[in-house]
Design an enzyme around this catalytic site. Structure first.
Site, PDB file in Angstrom:
ATOM      1  N   HIS A  40      21.808  41.848  19.629  1.00 21.60           N
ATOM      2  CA  HIS A  40      21.536  41.047  20.779  1.00 21.60           C
ATOM      3  C   HIS A  40      21.868  41.392  22.099  1.00 21.60           C
ATOM      4  CE1 HIS A  40      19.261  37.794  22.496  1.00 21.60           C
ATOM      5  NE2 HIS A  40      19.183  36.965  21.676  1.00 21.60           N
TER       6      HIS A  40
ATOM      7  N   ASP B 299       1.740  47.061  17.558  1.00 18.92           N
ATOM      8  CA  ASP B 299       0.613  47.985  16.908  1.00 18.92           C
ATOM      9  C   ASP B 299       0.903  49.393  16.623  1.00 18.92           C
ATOM     10  OD1 ASP B 299      -1.675  48.986  15.957  1.00 18.92           O
ATOM     11  OD2 ASP B 299      -2.979  48.582  17.568  1.00 18.92           O
TER      12      ASP B 299
END
Length: 449
Positions: free
Chosen positions: A167, A392
């Protein structure tokens, strides 16, 4: 929801390091004071489920395609292929751009997409099998790879992309930017559509630091110290709540009711404000806090598009936490419109000019304190607009994309589809069994009045 009893076996390859596909600069890149806070020293997990077949299939296996796209994307995001170092005595974090690479694992599972049930949403059964590393809030980030990726091919021809990302290097928006770049490179594009920008200096503390705002999100003495009903070793259960058009319409009616008109006087009410307020109120009631206990809701406010202005392509942590607080008695008795107003006011404070800069200064001044340690705090983050669904790799958009692999005490608003195929907001929760039963009943009664 997937059956909790689902079990399957995953066969993994040996982990390998995927380095940038071309030579990249060797340098030190300081992280910002927002990046460097102790509360972000963990790896955020995420799962993406994809169907097989389609244009991306061809002769190449998903793991082969993703591995190649990952190596090409790391040319542009080369700090992600480096290692974090800690600079003493300030404990400031920097990235040593070594080009060592990120961890990649190819795997096969004897399970099909259909076995996960009609609704893909956390908690996922056997989710640890779909990730490289044991999932959890590991605070060790110095010297470790910053990204772990596992591509698991399923029996049906579909696959699961699982990631664990430090993070400190990126927030949700930054992770989406990187994942979309990997997807674009996997599909053969010469460069990412959005060029990555470092610009961490824009969120550095001033010299000397000047804290100009109150920051209750870092006040560890608030809300009764560590006393909370969620830390008494009582077993926790997991459940996801779904909010589609019908449920959101019912919430708007509750907010607009005469007693709740405080929040509706010509002010646009966001769906996040409404949903966060509703679940904060109902969750606190389900946990049966005493009337004079202070309870809080804490949530993320994106700093992009605010002051100081950040250029497009910044993938570092660019957010602040907002906090609304009141007594449990007041929260329980307040009409929902008033609770929404509390949430909206907290958001406005965290979005005000100079607030994020003040957080950066506080980090430097107070030794990078952790956030969210105060008890009786409902921590929630909305990732429905982060853009995970646009990832994608050549097989089309995922059936489910980007949410955490597991349900934790922190809550996320996620994009999902219910059993009828309707687009909904999914909110996975984790509570003691008796409190969860009370919450389920309260939510049902409130939305079906």
């Amino acid at each position: 929801m997937a059956a909790a009893t689902l079990a399957f076996i995953v066969t993994r390859s040996a982990p390998e390091l995927v380095a940038p596909s071309r030579a990249t600069p060797r340098e030190l890149r300081p992280l910002s004071d927002i990046d460097s806070q102790d509360g972000l020293r963990f790896y955020r997990s995420g799962l993406h489920f994809f169907r097989g077949g389609g244009a991306g299939a061809g002769a190449a296996a998903p793991a082969e395609v993703v591995r190649r796209g990952l190596a090409d994307a790391l040319v542009h995001y080369y700090p992600v292929a480096g290692r974090i170092r800690e600079v003493q005595p300030e404990r400031k974090l920097v990235v040593e751009c070594t080009g060592d690479g990120v961890v990649f694992v190819e795997a096969d599972a004897d399970v099909s997409l259909s076995d996960f049930g009609d609704v893909l949403c956390p908690p996922f059964p056997c989710y640890q099998e779909l990730l490289c590393e044991p999932d959890g809030n590991c605070a060790t980030v110095v010297g470790r790879p910053l990204l772990f990726v596992q591509v698991t091919r399923l029996r049906c021809g579909g696959f699961v992309f699982g990631l664990q990302m430090c993070h400190n290097i990126a927030d949700a928006a930054g992770a989406v930017q990187l994942l979309r770049a990997i997807g674009e490179m996997s599909r053969g594009m010469p460069a990412p559509t959005v060029a990555p920008v470092w610009a961490r200096e824009l969120l550095m503390a001033r010299s000397p630091p000047v804290v100009t705002h109150r920051h209750p999100e870092y006040d560890e003495t608030a809300a009764g110290g560590n006393h909370d009903k969620l830390v008494n070793n009582e077993p926790l259960v997991q459940r996801a709540f779904f909010f589609g058009a019908k449920e959101m319409s019912a919430l708007r009616e509750l907010v607009a009711a005469p007693a709740g008109a405080v929040a509706g006087a010509g002010v646009r009410i966001s769906r996040f404000d409404m949903l966060a307020a509703f679940l904060w109120q109902r969750r606190a009631a389900a946990l049966e806090y005493a009337d004079d206990d202070e309870v809080r809701v804490m949530f993320v406010v994106n700093a992009r598009g605010r002051s100081p202005p950040l250029p497009a392509g910044v993938y570092g942590n660019a957010f602040a936490f907002a906090v609304a607080a009141c007594t449990a008695g007041r929260l329980r008795e307040s009409p929902l419109g008033e609770v929404v107003a509390m949430v909206a006011d907290a958001k406005a404070r965290a979005a005000s000019d100079g607030y994020v800069q003040s957080v950066a200064d506080l980090m430097a001044q107070r030794g990078r304190p952790r956030f969210g340690r105060a008890a009786r705090t409902y921590l929630v983050s909305d990732v429905t607009r982060a853009g995970f669904e646009g990832v994608d790799f050549g097989w089309g958009e995922g059936l489910y994309s980007g949410g955490p692999a597991a349900v934790t005490l922190a809550t996320f608003h996620l994009t999902a589809k219910n059993a009828s195929g309707e687009d909904v907001i999914a909110v996975p929760m984790c509570l003691p069994a008796a409190a969860m039963e009370r919450l389920e009943l309260d939510v049902h009664m409130s939305l079906n009045h």
